[in-house]
Design an enzyme around this catalytic site. Structure first.
Site, PDB file in Angstrom:
ATOM      1  N   GLU A   1       0.835  -1.203   0.000  1.00 26.15           N
ATOM      2  CA  GLU A   1       0.000   0.000   0.000  1.00 26.15           C
ATOM      3  C   GLU A   1       0.872   1.255   0.000  1.00 26.15           C
ATOM      4  OE1 GLU A   1      -3.192   0.359   2.758  1.00 26.15           O
ATOM      5  OE2 GLU A   1      -3.548  -1.793   2.820  1.00 26.15           O
TER       6      GLU A   1
ATOM      7  N   VAL B   1       5.697  10.055   0.903  1.00 26.74           N
ATOM      8  CA  VAL B   1       4.319   9.900   1.363  1.00 26.74           C
ATOM      9  C   VAL B   1       4.287   9.211   2.717  1.00 26.74           C
ATOM     10  CG1 VAL B   1       3.369   9.855  -0.972  1.00 26.74           C
ATOM     11  CG2 VAL B   1       3.966   7.708   0.146  1.00 26.74           C
TER      12      VAL B   1
ATOM     13  N   ASP C   1       1.240   7.597   5.240  1.00 28.81           N
ATOM     14  CA  ASP C   1      -0.169   7.203   5.213  1.00 28.81           C
ATOM     15  C   ASP C   1      -0.529   6.532   6.538  1.00 28.81           C
ATOM     16  OD1 ASP C   1      -2.712   6.657   4.288  1.00 28.81           O
ATOM     17  OD2 ASP C   1      -2.117   4.872   3.160  1.00 28.81           O
TER      18      ASP C   1
ATOM     19  N   GLY D   1      -3.052   4.714   8.720  1.00 31.13           N
ATOM     20  CA  GLY D   1      -4.290   3.957   8.748  1.00 31.13           C
ATOM     21  C   GLY D   1      -4.717   3.647  10.171  1.00 31.13           C
TER      22      GLY D   1
ATOM     23  N   GLY E   1      -4.580   0.391  11.626  1.00 32.45           N
ATOM     24  CA  GLY E   1      -3.717  -0.614  12.240  1.00 32.45           C
ATOM     25  C   GLY E   1      -2.242  -0.389  12.013  1.00 32.45           C
ATOM     26  N   SER E   2      -1.878   0.374  10.976  1.00 30.30           N
ATOM     27  CA  SER E   2      -0.469   0.579  10.664  1.00 30.30           C
ATOM     28  C   SER E   2      -0.273   1.942  10.019  1.00 30.30           C
ATOM     29  CB  SER E   2       0.046  -0.521   9.721  1.00 30.30           C
ATOM     30  OG  SER E   2      -0.659  -0.495   8.497  1.00 30.30           O
ATOM     31  N   VAL E   3       0.995   2.353   9.952  1.00 26.70           N
ATOM     32  CA  VAL E   3       1.350   3.580   9.258  1.00 26.70           C
ATOM     33  C   VAL E   3       2.471   3.242   8.285  1.00 26.70           C
ATOM     34  CG1 VAL E   3       2.974   4.293  11.089  1.00 26.70           C
ATOM     35  CG2 VAL E   3       2.102   5.985   9.476  1.00 26.70           C
ATOM     36  N   GLN E   4       2.389   3.784   7.062  1.00 27.37           N
ATOM     37  CA  GLN E   4       3.399   3.526   6.046  1.00 27.37           C
ATOM     38  C   GLN E   4       4.130   4.806   5.668  1.00 27.37           C
ATOM     39  OE1 GLN E   4       0.015   2.371   5.152  1.00 27.37           O
ATOM     40  NE2 GLN E   4       0.527   0.496   6.265  1.00 27.37           N
TER      41      GLN E   4
END
Length: 306
Positions: A17, A42, A44, A46, A48-51
């Site tokens: 993602e 970027v 992002d 979310g 449950g997780s962060v990217q």
């Protein structure tokens, strides 16, 4: 009944993602095909997780985890993209991490506004939550809790290049001069007044989040509920507003080392050819897939089905 390329169907991971979000965002910004240092990073967040993802140039540390660097083909150019998905550090998951040390103890949580008493449920965990009866929320103490649970001092095996939770940060340089932040952080910024509620893309600073947190965290829970009844999805999110804003601030400042004096962009939608388009990963997945094959290879695969 469908013609598909080899390996066209698979279960997508959080890091996928992140890297596809990088492709989508840079495509809409007109950066695909440009040099690495002219692309954007970027982030992002979310549930449950962060990217985080950004283009990088080598050499890379020998101790890298598998798939820390993805090679993406787009716009006639190949990019090495650093990406990591921090599982457990999404907005909803991180709340549980920050709250658990105060479960069933007499001491109130410094991230909770004065007058709150309740519980928090995430997946299969449930904890008691209460504020300090005398002091209410304390910005500095709350940040201290967040920093401690993020494991900012955990070693990643590369000197001076660790983000948090023992993860390599991707190093310095490359395409991380401009940062685009999406998903929950945009919603938080909108709902606490950092950006207008109607905004789809705005330039902000870390100090904007810090000031918003100081305002929210100083309120009593009843007053906060009356003022910010629109916060995120429903009433279950409202009690954690102070914590959420401070986590956003700490994640960007200390976790991802964004410069306090430099603006970054929170984005819900990009302006592309006169239209609003969602900041999302599917376009990036398509661009990456198409970039892997030449026209002849696609035709060969099609012929195999005939």
């Amino acid at each position: 009944p469908f013609k598909v390329m080899d390996d066209a169907v698979s279960v997508m991971e959080g890091a996928d993602e992140g890297v596809f979000m990088w492709v989508s965002s840079n495509y809409y910004l007109g950066n695909i095909g440009k040099p690495t240092d002219e692309t954007a990073s970027v982030i992002d967040l979310g549930g449950g997780s962060v990217q985080r993802a950004f283009a990088v140039t080598g050499p890379f540390p020998e101790s890298l985890s598998e798939n820390a660097i993805r090679t993406i083909s787009a716009g006639g150019k190949a990019y090495d993209v650093y990406v990591h998905s921090y599982l457990g550090y999404g907005l909803k998951a991180s709340r549980m991490t920050f709250l658990k040390p105060f479960d069933n103890v007499e001491e109130g949580h410094p991230c909770m506004t004065k007058g709150y008493l309740g519980r928090y449920h995430y997946v299969d965990e449930n904890v008691s939550v209460k504020s300090d009866e005398e002091e209410g929320a304390d910005v500095d103490k709350c940040i201290g809790i967040i920093k401690n649970e993020m494991e900012l001092d955990e070693d990643c095996g590369v000197v001076d290049q660790c983000s948090f939770s023992g993860v390599w940060s991707g190093g310095t340089g490359g395409g991380q001069n401009e940062n685009y932040v999406s998903s929950y952080i945009v919603d938080i910024a909108r709902d606490v007044g950092v950006i207008p509620r109607s905004s789809t893309k705005s330039s902000v600073t870390l100090d904007d989040f810090k000031q918003a947190a100081e305002k929210v965290c100083a309120m009593e829970f009843e007053s906060m509920a009356a003022t910010y009844g629109h916060y995120l999805n429903n009433d279950s999110d409202l009690p954690f507003m102070c914590m959420d804003v401070l986590y956003s601030y700490t994640l960007l400042k200390d976790g991802f080392s964004l410069d306090e004096g430099k603006a970054f962009t929170v984005v819900k939608q990009f302006d592309y050819r006169g239209k609003k388009v969602e900041a999302a990963w599917p376009l990036g997945a398509a661009i990456n897939t198409l970039g892997k094959f030449t026209a002849d290879e696609v035709r060969q695969q099609e012929n195999a089905f005939e």
